[in-house]
Enzyme design. Sequence first.
Site, short mmCIF file in Angstrom:
data_model
loop_
_atom_site.label_atom_id
_atom_site.label_comp_id
_atom_site.label_asym_id
_atom_site.label_seq_id
_atom_site.Cartn_x
_atom_site.Cartn_y
_atom_site.Cartn_z
N GLY A 49 0.77 -1.24 0.00
CA GLY A 49 0.00 0.00 0.00
C GLY A 49 0.80 1.29 0.00
O GLY A 49 0.34 2.30 -0.51
N ASP A 104 0.78 3.27 4.49
CA ASP A 104 -0.28 3.98 3.76
C ASP A 104 -1.37 4.48 4.69
O ASP A 104 -1.77 5.63 4.62
CB ASP A 104 -0.87 3.09 2.64
CG ASP A 104 -1.35 1.73 3.14
OD1 ASP A 104 -1.16 1.40 4.33
OD2 ASP A 104 -1.90 0.96 2.33
N ASP A 107 -5.24 1.92 10.62
CA ASP A 107 -6.67 1.70 10.85
C ASP A 107 -6.85 1.28 12.31
O ASP A 107 -6.94 2.12 13.19
CB ASP A 107 -7.11 0.64 9.83
CG ASP A 107 -8.60 0.37 9.84
OD1 ASP A 107 -9.36 1.24 10.21
OD2 ASP A 107 -9.00 -0.75 9.44
N LYS A 135 -6.97 6.78 10.58
CA LYS A 135 -8.40 6.73 10.95
C LYS A 135 -8.46 6.68 12.47
O LYS A 135 -8.51 5.59 13.04
CB LYS A 135 -9.05 5.46 10.39
CG LYS A 135 -9.17 5.38 8.88
CD LYS A 135 -9.88 4.07 8.52
CE LYS A 135 -9.94 3.84 7.04
NZ LYS A 135 -10.48 2.50 6.70
N ASP A 163 -5.91 -0.44 -1.78
CA ASP A 163 -6.66 -1.34 -2.67
C ASP A 163 -7.95 -1.86 -2.06
O ASP A 163 -8.14 -1.87 -0.85
CB ASP A 163 -5.81 -2.56 -3.01
CG ASP A 163 -5.66 -3.49 -1.81
OD1 ASP A 163 -5.17 -3.03 -0.76
OD2 ASP A 163 -6.07 -4.66 -1.90
#
Length: 180
Positions: A49, A104, A107, A135, A163
């Site tokens: 990523g 990237d 999360d 996030k 992706d």
Amino acid sequence: MGRICLKDKEFELFIPEQQIREAIAEMALEIRKDIEGCGNPLFVSILNGAFMFTAELMRQLDGPYEMTFARYSSYRGTSTTGKVNEIMPVTVDVRGRLVILLEDIVDTGTTMQYVMEKLKSQGAADVKLATMLFKPDAMRCDLVPDYIGLRIPTDFIVGYGLDYDELGRTYKDIYKLVGE
Ligand code: IMP
Ligand code: MG
């Protein structure tokens, strides 16, 4: 392009390339300031990523730095303890060095927490985390990225390296899932 389709899902434009690049340029200034006089830092780009983020950040840094690549996959079950699989671990000797991970997106934080602890246990002097996207509301670990490009809500996104089932990495802008 306002909207794209990947397999069964539709995504709409969310963050245009220009905004991503500006965020990365600001991050590069901060990183450069922090690593000045820091000996021999090692950048580790987390595949797949982070490939576009890495290329842009390194172009902005424009310096004589050593960098390498690593790859992990995380499996998230229904429990909060994720399992991280090492597909291509860091093979460079990190002992006594400042390591800066390039990711990237952070999360839940499971992947980066595992990798940061592993590198510290291998003798890295310090391990810092630079993530293009964060996030904050999805975070489930005791981890704060040292460098954050952009903070985003807990939406599923693709593009600029990210992706959906291996598709969508190659778009220059970032798109978010429509509906759901
Ligand atoms: P974490 O371990 O939960 O922090 O997951 C981090 C990894 O999950 C990232 O490196 C991405 O590969 C993937 N990921 C998390 N959110 C997204 C998303 O919105 N789109 C695509 N991949 C994502
Ligand atoms: Mg990733």
